[in-house]
Design a protein around this motif. Structure first.
Motif, PDB file in Angstrom:
ATOM      1  N   LEU A 186     -17.762 105.689  62.121  1.00 49.87           N
ATOM      2  CA  LEU A 186     -18.248 106.994  62.633  1.00 49.87           C
ATOM      3  C   LEU A 186     -17.357 108.174  61.902  1.00 49.87           C
ATOM      4  O   LEU A 186     -16.367 107.808  61.468  1.00 49.87           O
ATOM      5  CB  LEU A 186     -18.139 107.251  64.152  1.00 49.87           C
ATOM      6  CG  LEU A 186     -19.110 106.514  64.958  1.00 49.87           C
ATOM      7  CD1 LEU A 186     -18.539 106.675  66.334  1.00 49.87           C
ATOM      8  CD2 LEU A 186     -20.405 107.210  64.880  1.00 49.87           C
ATOM      9  N   PRO A 187     -17.804 109.400  61.738  1.00 51.58           N
ATOM     10  CA  PRO A 187     -17.018 110.457  60.953  1.00 51.58           C
ATOM     11  C   PRO A 187     -15.581 110.738  61.813  1.00 51.58           C
ATOM     12  O   PRO A 187     -15.497 110.429  62.891  1.00 51.58           O
ATOM     13  CB  PRO A 187     -17.899 111.604  61.001  1.00 51.58           C
ATOM     14  CG  PRO A 187     -19.238 111.126  61.324  1.00 51.58           C
ATOM     15  CD  PRO A 187     -19.086 109.838  62.183  1.00 51.58           C
ATOM     16  N   THR A 188     -14.638 110.834  61.148  1.00 55.73           N
ATOM     17  CA  THR A 188     -13.195 111.076  61.325  1.00 55.73           C
ATOM     18  C   THR A 188     -13.263 112.017  62.611  1.00 55.73           C
ATOM     19  O   THR A 188     -12.452 111.879  63.752  1.00 55.73           O
ATOM     20  CB  THR A 188     -12.229 111.662  60.470  1.00 55.73           C
ATOM     21  OG1 THR A 188     -12.185 110.424  59.358  1.00 55.73           O
ATOM     22  CG2 THR A 188     -10.848 111.829  61.055  1.00 55.73           C
ATOM     23  N   GLU A 189     -13.892 113.223  62.415  1.00 55.79           N
ATOM     24  CA  GLU A 189     -13.983 114.208  63.562  1.00 55.79           C
ATOM     25  C   GLU A 189     -14.531 113.800  65.067  1.00 55.79           C
ATOM     26  O   GLU A 189     -14.203 114.183  66.042  1.00 55.79           O
ATOM     27  CB  GLU A 189     -14.799 115.445  63.091  1.00 55.79           C
ATOM     28  CG  GLU A 189     -16.237 115.476  63.037  1.00 55.79           C
ATOM     29  CD  GLU A 189     -16.436 114.927  61.538  1.00 55.79           C
ATOM     30  OE1 GLU A 189     -17.519 115.165  61.017  1.00 55.79           O
ATOM     31  OE2 GLU A 189     -15.529 114.470  60.721  1.00 55.79           O
ATOM     32  N   VAL A 190     -15.540 112.753  64.791  1.00 58.75           N
ATOM     33  CA  VAL A 190     -15.933 112.064  66.023  1.00 58.75           C
ATOM     34  C   VAL A 190     -14.999 111.334  66.738  1.00 58.75           C
ATOM     35  O   VAL A 190     -14.845 111.284  68.266  1.00 58.75           O
ATOM     36  CB  VAL A 190     -17.261 111.351  65.808  1.00 58.75           C
ATOM     37  CG1 VAL A 190     -17.667 110.675  66.926  1.00 58.75           C
ATOM     38  CG2 VAL A 190     -18.295 112.165  65.301  1.00 58.75           C
ATOM     39  N   LYS A 191     -14.161 110.564  65.935  1.00 58.08           N
ATOM     40  CA  LYS A 191     -13.165 109.824  66.640  1.00 58.08           C
ATOM     41  C   LYS A 191     -11.899 110.252  66.982  1.00 58.08           C
ATOM     42  O   LYS A 191     -11.206 110.188  68.157  1.00 58.08           O
ATOM     43  CB  LYS A 191     -12.654 108.514  65.571  1.00 58.08           C
ATOM     44  CG  LYS A 191     -13.678 107.673  65.067  1.00 58.08           C
ATOM     45  CD  LYS A 191     -13.447 106.545  64.244  1.00 58.08           C
ATOM     46  CE  LYS A 191     -13.269 107.297  62.739  1.00 58.08           C
ATOM     47  NZ  LYS A 191     -12.856 106.037  61.659  1.00 58.08           N
ATOM     48  N   MET A 192     -11.571 111.487  66.299  1.00 56.35           N
ATOM     49  CA  MET A 192     -10.336 112.335  66.700  1.00 56.35           C
ATOM     50  C   MET A 192     -10.637 112.948  67.888  1.00 56.35           C
ATOM     51  O   MET A 192      -9.717 113.724  68.410  1.00 56.35           O
ATOM     52  CB  MET A 192     -10.018 113.374  65.394  1.00 56.35           C
ATOM     53  CG  MET A 192      -9.599 112.618  64.286  1.00 56.35           C
ATOM     54  SD  MET A 192      -7.881 111.762  64.648  1.00 56.35           S
ATOM     55  CE  MET A 192      -6.881 113.108  64.671  1.00 56.35           C
ATOM     56  N   GLU A 193     -11.945 113.262  68.369  1.00 55.81           N
ATOM     57  CA  GLU A 193     -12.022 114.030  69.731  1.00 55.81           C
ATOM     58  C   GLU A 193     -11.236 113.337  70.840  1.00 55.81           C
ATOM     59  O   GLU A 193     -10.833 114.125  71.594  1.00 55.81           O
ATOM     60  CB  GLU A 193     -13.550 113.851  70.036  1.00 55.81           C
ATOM     61  CG  GLU A 193     -13.882 114.685  71.318  1.00 55.81           C
ATOM     62  CD  GLU A 193     -15.219 114.128  71.953  1.00 55.81           C
ATOM     63  OE1 GLU A 193     -15.535 114.671  72.961  1.00 55.81           O
ATOM     64  OE2 GLU A 193     -16.155 113.325  71.585  1.00 55.81           O
ATOM     65  N   VAL A 194     -11.152 111.893  70.598  1.00 52.09           N
ATOM     66  CA  VAL A 194     -10.259 111.348  71.536  1.00 52.09           C
ATOM     67  C   VAL A 194      -9.037 110.600  71.162  1.00 52.09           C
ATOM     68  O   VAL A 194      -8.713 109.710  71.623  1.00 52.09           O
ATOM     69  CB  VAL A 194     -11.222 110.173  72.126  1.00 52.09           C
ATOM     70  CG1 VAL A 194     -12.480 110.677  72.973  1.00 52.09           C
ATOM     71  CG2 VAL A 194     -11.738 109.358  71.171  1.00 52.09           C
ATOM     72  N   HIS A 195      -8.467 111.496  70.341  1.00 55.25           N
ATOM     73  CA  HIS A 195      -7.189 111.142  69.901  1.00 55.25           C
ATOM     74  C   HIS A 195      -6.152 110.778  70.923  1.00 55.25           C
ATOM     75  O   HIS A 195      -5.949 111.268  71.919  1.00 55.25           O
ATOM     76  CB  HIS A 195      -6.499 112.288  69.027  1.00 55.25           C
ATOM     77  CG  HIS A 195      -5.269 111.661  68.025  1.00 55.25           C
ATOM     78  ND1 HIS A 195      -4.160 111.968  68.397  1.00 55.25           N
ATOM     79  CD2 HIS A 195      -5.148 111.158  66.774  1.00 55.25           C
ATOM     80  CE1 HIS A 195      -3.250 111.510  67.370  1.00 55.25           C
ATOM     81  NE2 HIS A 195      -3.858 110.879  66.349  1.00 55.25           N
ATOM     82  N   ASN A 196      -5.317 109.593  70.698  1.00 54.83           N
ATOM     83  CA  ASN A 196      -4.850 109.154  71.783  1.00 54.83           C
ATOM     84  C   ASN A 196      -3.462 109.885  72.177  1.00 54.83           C
ATOM     85  O   ASN A 196      -3.008 109.663  73.289  1.00 54.83           O
ATOM     86  CB  ASN A 196      -4.037 107.711  71.520  1.00 54.83           C
ATOM     87  CG  ASN A 196      -3.195 107.756  70.173  1.00 54.83           C
ATOM     88  OD1 ASN A 196      -2.911 108.838  69.673  1.00 54.83           O
ATOM     89  ND2 ASN A 196      -2.824 106.370  69.889  1.00 54.83           N
ATOM     90  N   GLN A 197      -3.129 110.917  71.456  1.00 54.53           N
ATOM     91  CA  GLN A 197      -1.950 112.054  71.823  1.00 54.53           C
ATOM     92  C   GLN A 197      -2.362 112.632  72.975  1.00 54.53           C
ATOM     93  O   GLN A 197      -1.624 113.529  73.261  1.00 54.53           O
ATOM     94  CB  GLN A 197      -1.338 112.496  70.533  1.00 54.53           C
ATOM     95  CG  GLN A 197      -0.618 111.803  69.707  1.00 54.53           C
ATOM     96  CD  GLN A 197       0.769 111.228  70.394  1.00 54.53           C
ATOM     97  OE1 GLN A 197       1.483 111.990  70.507  1.00 54.53           O
ATOM     98  NE2 GLN A 197       0.931 109.905  70.704  1.00 54.53           N
ATOM     99  N   LYS A 198      -3.436 112.663  73.322  1.00 54.95           N
ATOM    100  CA  LYS A 198      -3.979 113.642  74.293  1.00 54.95           C
ATOM    101  C   LYS A 198      -4.057 113.135  75.747  1.00 54.95           C
ATOM    102  O   LYS A 198      -4.402 113.792  76.731  1.00 54.95           O
ATOM    103  CB  LYS A 198      -5.658 114.093  73.858  1.00 54.95           C
ATOM    104  CG  LYS A 198      -5.848 114.732  72.692  1.00 54.95           C
ATOM    105  CD  LYS A 198      -7.316 115.062  72.398  1.00 54.95           C
ATOM    106  CE  LYS A 198      -7.729 115.754  71.362  1.00 54.95           C
ATOM    107  NZ  LYS A 198      -9.163 116.126  70.993  1.00 54.95           N
ATOM    108  N   THR A 199      -3.490 111.966  75.801  1.00 48.83           N
ATOM    109  CA  THR A 199      -3.155 111.448  77.063  1.00 48.83           C
ATOM    110  C   THR A 199      -1.794 110.784  77.367  1.00 48.83           C
ATOM    111  O   THR A 199      -1.419 110.247  76.168  1.00 48.83           O
ATOM    112  CB  THR A 199      -4.254 110.080  77.358  1.00 48.83           C
ATOM    113  OG1 THR A 199      -4.078 109.005  76.527  1.00 48.83           O
ATOM    114  CG2 THR A 199      -5.755 110.722  77.000  1.00 48.83           C
ATOM    115  N   LYS A 200      -1.497 110.527  78.475  1.00 54.54           N
ATOM    116  CA  LYS A 200       0.292 110.076  78.589  1.00 54.54           C
ATOM    117  C   LYS A 200       0.151 108.628  78.318  1.00 54.54           C
ATOM    118  O   LYS A 200       1.139 107.930  78.168  1.00 54.54           O
ATOM    119  CB  LYS A 200       0.537 110.367  80.091  1.00 54.54           C
ATOM    120  CG  LYS A 200       0.497 111.734  80.392  1.00 54.54           C
ATOM    121  CD  LYS A 200       0.640 111.933  81.944  1.00 54.54           C
ATOM    122  CE  LYS A 200       1.316 113.378  82.282  1.00 54.54           C
ATOM    123  NZ  LYS A 200       1.556 113.563  83.671  1.00 54.54           N
TER     124      LYS A 200
END
Length: 361
Positions: free
Chosen positions: A98-112
């Motif tokens: 998938l496009p990078t922007e689709v994957k980066m929507e759920v980047h792991n730094q957004k959660t504890k």
């Protein structure tokens, strides 16, 4: 391999990350070499499903020997439908395309809990490298995901997982949950075999694994061009145990470290899980079972995918060395599972977003 190798005038060492801190092992050759494994044992898991206790106990003895002597083994005839595994890998490959922007929507730094997408070179278990040459997606226990049917309490009311919302990614969540549900069921049976292997009642660990901490990590390793790169740095896992399903590459990428400081390749075997003991089983056995150091170096020229499933006790569970492994006069502490787990997560993860230089795990 995936660790720093140093040499003095008299000795060579392999460095790795163990239990939240740095470790090292001397490379032993000749008369100094110890009896140790040079390949992983294969264990037929069909007896796990037997109604005959003697058959399950026979399996447990075999599993216990593998855990004591190696810390890793191949689980064959495990009961998970091969079609489920094929569908899961198809979905994983599709997700990483998938496009990078689709994957980066759920980047792991957004959660504890560092759930979601991890981009290439963001993980850095080995500080001597430029980072782990992989991308991944992590999900786990989450009472707010209705698929898990977990009770929501004040401690579990906050969402932990992230799922992409783009229409082109809609296939991913149901595919991962199909795999997750099969792995939960297999893991519970596996835990009872581990208990039997320790001469305990089959349900001994059930009380602290009623709502286990769990993780599925989908990982994509591109081919490595440089010997100095690593797929993931050498480390041990922090859970009860890990089940790894890996793609069928011609050359092995996963490697485990034996007692002589020699890296042993783990060849992919069709429809087979690689099972490894992790820190909590090592802890409760007083180090009698091996939480074996392992890492990934993908030098075979192929794209590699893997699907490790991590199974841990309850977040508020307390673990300590079992009575039969305690030594007279020894001091033993209780460890709260969730606290230890979070400490390891904080040490093991670093990304470009926090400017980290890489930390040892």
């Amino acid at each position: 391999m995936s660790s720093i190798e140093t040499q003095t005038e008299s000795a060579q060492y392999v460095h790795y990350h163990d239990g939240g801190g740095p470790g090292k092992r001397r490379v032993l050759t000749g008369q100094d070499a110890k009896p140790t494994f040079t390949e992983l044992p294969r264990v037929d898991m069909r007896r796990m499903f037997s109604d005959d206790f003697a058959s399950r106990k026979e399996l447990a003895v075999e599993v216990g020997a593998a855990c004591r002597d190696v810390g890793f083994f191949y689980a064959v005839n495990h009961g998970v439908d091969e079609k489920v595994l094929d569908r899961t890998f198809d979905a994983v490959k599709q997700f990483f395309e998938l496009p990078t922007e689709v994957k980066m929507e759920v980047h792991n730094q957004k959660t504890k809990k560092f759930r979601g997408y991890e981009a290439f070179l963001e993980g850095k278990l080995d500080p001597s490298t430029r980072g782990d040459l992989k991308e991944g997606f992590l999900m786990g226990e989450d009472a707010t995901d209705p698929e898990q049917n977990r009770p929501i309490t004040p401690a579990t009311a906050e969402p932990r997982n992230q799922w992409p919302t783009a229409p082109e990614a809609a296939f991913f969540r149901p595919a991962i949950y199909e795999y997750y549900n099969h792995m939960i069921n297999f893991s519970r049976r596996m835990l009872s075999i581990f208990a039997l292997a320790l001469d305990l009642p089959e349900d001994y660990f059930d009380s602290i694994s009623t709502h286990p901490m769990t993780n599925v990590r989908a990982v994509h390793y591109p081919p490595q061009d440089s010997e100095t790169d690593v797929g993931i740095g050498a480390h041990t896992d922090f859970c009860w145990f890990t089940l790894v399903f890996q793609s069928q590459t011609k050359e092995p990428a996963l490697e485990v470290l034996n007692a002589n400081g020699v890296w042993v390749p783990v060849m992919p075997q069709k429809n087979t899980f690689v099972v490894n003991v992790a820190d909590f089983l090592k802890l409760v056995t007083g180090g009698t079972w091996q939480s074996t150091v392992h890492g990934v170096r993908n030098m075979g020229g192929e794209e590699r995918y893997s699907m490790p499933f991590f199974f841990s006790p309850n977040e508020d569970g307390v673990v300590s060395v079992l009575p039969q492994f305690r030594k007279l006069g020894g001091k033993y502490e209780d460890i709260v599972v969730g606290e230890y787990f979070q400490r390891r997560l904080d040490v093991d993860r670093t990304t470009h977003l926090d400017g980290g230089e890489g930390r040892r795990s």
